[in-house]
Design a protein around this motif. Sequence first.
Motif, mmCIF file in Angstrom:
data_model
loop_
_atom_site.group_PDB
_atom_site.id
_atom_site.type_symbol
_atom_site.label_atom_id
_atom_site.label_comp_id
_atom_site.label_asym_id
_atom_site.label_seq_id
_atom_site.Cartn_x
_atom_site.Cartn_y
_atom_site.Cartn_z
ATOM 1 N N ARG A 198 55.045 40.015 41.163
ATOM 2 C CA ARG A 198 54.965 40.779 42.412
ATOM 3 C C ARG A 198 54.443 42.195 42.128
ATOM 4 N N ALA A 199 54.866 42.757 41.004
ATOM 5 C CA ALA A 199 54.346 44.064 40.640
ATOM 6 C C ALA A 199 52.864 43.985 40.304
ATOM 7 N N ARG A 200 52.462 42.892 39.675
ATOM 8 C CA ARG A 200 51.048 42.714 39.350
ATOM 9 C C ARG A 200 50.214 42.612 40.623
ATOM 10 N N GLU A 201 50.741 42.001 41.655
ATOM 11 C CA GLU A 201 50.012 41.889 42.920
ATOM 12 C C GLU A 201 49.774 43.253 43.548
ATOM 13 N N ILE A 202 50.797 44.108 43.532
ATOM 14 C CA ILE A 202 50.655 45.448 44.102
ATOM 15 C C ILE A 202 49.633 46.254 43.311
ATOM 16 N N LYS A 203 49.663 46.142 41.998
ATOM 17 C CA LYS A 203 48.700 46.862 41.170
ATOM 18 C C LYS A 203 47.278 46.427 41.500
ATOM 19 N N ASN A 204 47.080 45.138 41.694
ATOM 20 C CA ASN A 204 45.734 44.645 42.007
ATOM 21 C C ASN A 204 45.264 45.132 43.374
ATOM 22 N N ILE A 205 46.187 45.175 44.342
ATOM 23 C CA ILE A 205 45.810 45.671 45.674
ATOM 24 C C ILE A 205 45.384 47.135 45.600
ATOM 25 N N ILE A 206 46.141 47.948 44.912
ATOM 26 C CA ILE A 206 45.824 49.384 44.813
ATOM 27 C C ILE A 206 44.540 49.583 44.002
ATOM 28 N N ALA A 207 44.305 48.741 43.023
ATOM 29 C CA ALA A 207 43.112 48.884 42.188
ATOM 30 C C ALA A 207 41.836 48.669 42.995
ATOM 31 N N ILE A 258 53.452 45.666 52.230
ATOM 32 C CA ILE A 258 52.259 46.282 51.632
ATOM 33 C C ILE A 258 51.063 45.352 51.763
ATOM 34 N N ARG A 259 51.283 44.052 51.555
ATOM 35 C CA ARG A 259 50.205 43.084 51.692
ATOM 36 C C ARG A 259 49.679 43.058 53.120
ATOM 37 N N ALA A 260 50.582 43.093 54.098
ATOM 38 C CA ALA A 260 50.164 43.088 55.501
ATOM 39 C C ALA A 260 49.403 44.366 55.848
ATOM 40 N N ALA A 261 49.843 45.517 55.355
ATOM 41 C CA ALA A 261 49.139 46.766 55.629
ATOM 42 C C ALA A 261 47.765 46.779 54.983
ATOM 43 N N HIS A 262 47.623 46.152 53.833
ATOM 44 C CA HIS A 262 46.319 46.062 53.166
ATOM 45 C C HIS A 262 45.356 45.212 53.981
ATOM 46 N N GLU A 263 45.852 44.123 54.502
ATOM 47 C CA GLU A 263 44.995 43.214 55.265
ATOM 48 C C GLU A 263 44.596 43.815 56.610
ATOM 49 N N LEU A 267 46.841 50.332 55.204
ATOM 50 C CA LEU A 267 47.105 50.881 53.886
ATOM 51 C C LEU A 267 46.032 51.890 53.487
ATOM 52 N N ARG A 268 44.784 51.624 53.854
ATOM 53 C CA ARG A 268 43.700 52.546 53.545
ATOM 54 C C ARG A 268 43.940 53.905 54.193
ATOM 55 N N LEU A 269 44.385 53.880 55.437
ATOM 56 C CA LEU A 269 44.662 55.130 56.145
ATOM 57 C C LEU A 269 45.814 55.891 55.496
ATOM 58 N N GLN A 270 46.835 55.160 55.053
ATOM 59 C CA GLN A 270 47.967 55.811 54.408
ATOM 60 C C GLN A 270 47.564 56.461 53.085
ATOM 61 N N LEU A 271 46.726 55.766 52.333
ATOM 62 C CA LEU A 271 46.286 56.315 51.049
ATOM 63 C C LEU A 271 45.461 57.582 51.254
ATOM 64 N N GLY A 272 44.576 57.570 52.238
ATOM 65 C CA GLY A 272 43.758 58.753 52.505
ATOM 66 C C GLY A 272 44.590 59.916 53.018
ATOM 67 N N ALA A 273 45.595 59.633 53.854
ATOM 68 C CA ALA A 273 46.448 60.695 54.389
ATOM 69 C C ALA A 273 47.284 61.349 53.293
ATOM 70 N N ALA A 274 47.584 60.603 52.239
ATOM 71 C CA ALA A 274 48.380 61.149 51.135
ATOM 72 C C ALA A 274 47.559 62.048 50.224
ATOM 73 N N GLY A 275 46.233 62.071 50.372
ATOM 74 C CA GLY A 275 45.395 62.928 49.543
ATOM 75 C C GLY A 275 44.607 62.195 48.492
ATOM 76 N N ALA A 276 44.755 60.879 48.398
ATOM 77 C CA ALA A 276 43.980 60.105 47.428
ATOM 78 C C ALA A 276 42.583 59.856 47.988
ATOM 79 N N ILE A 277 41.590 59.964 47.109
ATOM 80 C CA ILE A 277 40.193 59.746 47.516
ATOM 81 C C ILE A 277 39.835 58.297 47.237
ATOM 82 N N ILE A 278 39.535 57.545 48.274
ATOM 83 C CA ILE A 278 39.191 56.129 48.135
ATOM 84 C C ILE A 278 37.759 56.029 47.603
ATOM 85 N N GLY A 279 37.595 55.259 46.542
ATOM 86 C CA GLY A 279 36.302 55.143 45.890
ATOM 87 C C GLY A 279 35.975 56.333 45.030
#
Length: 295
Positions: A198-207, A258-263, A267-279
């Motif tokens: 399950r941890a490996r799945e989250i890592k792959n989604i974030i990657a 997390i899987r549902a938010a990714h689909e 999740l993309r919006l949450q990552l950008g709002a936190a200050g992470a640069i996508i891509g």
Amino acid sequence: MATHLHQQHPPFRSTLNTVAGFASRLSIGRRQQRASTALLIVVLFFTVLTFISTRPPTTTLNIHPTTFYRRIYQPRRNSELGSDEVVRSPQDGLDVDGYDHTRPSRIGGPRANVRTRAPPPALIMDAEEELAAVIHFITLMHSNHIMDVDPNLPIPAELLLGFNTRSGDRARAELDNVVQNTWFEYPIIIFSEIHSPRAREIKNIIATYKLLPAPAIFEVDSRSDVDTLTPLLFRLTGAASFPILLIGGKPAGTVDAIRAAHESGALRLQLGAAGAIIGGSEKKKKKKLIVQLSD
């Protein structure tokens, strides 16, 4: 007359002999001057002797050191109010060096009936601030581990933070600065276990988002403080198992959430709002490759 003086003042016989010897060495023609000089010396000598013998004796003031201290340094008591409260004033309790003798003694312990200043209150952190302080502590140095504390109770701020946590408003401002800097440097954090699918799945989604800065990943089960850090993270995040995904310091929920938010794209919006640069990591690699080719 000389014999009479010798009898009355035997200790001064040598002095008179000295004067007489001095007078005998003078010339014969100056006999009258010699007699006058000798008489003048004798008169002056006995005048000084009379003055010294008539002076009053010097008295010595014998005061015990304890009595002197009590008279000079001991503060007055508020006897009019019927209490032992110390009446403090600039003249009471201070010696010439400005040292306050009424303050508690470090050797003999506190003195009775002396009021002392209470120590400033300790800095109290809520769950979000404590979580940021924990992240700050374990990321500050690779060797930092949280051990010998009860993970089910709030950890004292002085154990996690590197400043004076009892400085009032200044300590609160320092804590706010630590919280902001922690989530700015580590907007995405993953607490996982090495062999957890399950941890490996989250890592792959974030990657897939190729974030910049890259997510900070902590393999909890490989740390020496696993027995303390695991229940501590569960208490601060509300999670019941690993993995734990923090986005801007907020738990992202279970793996299914997390899987549902990714689909759905949330999740993309949450990552950008936190200050992470996508891509951002991919763009950085391309820019580095261009610089190397141009060199």
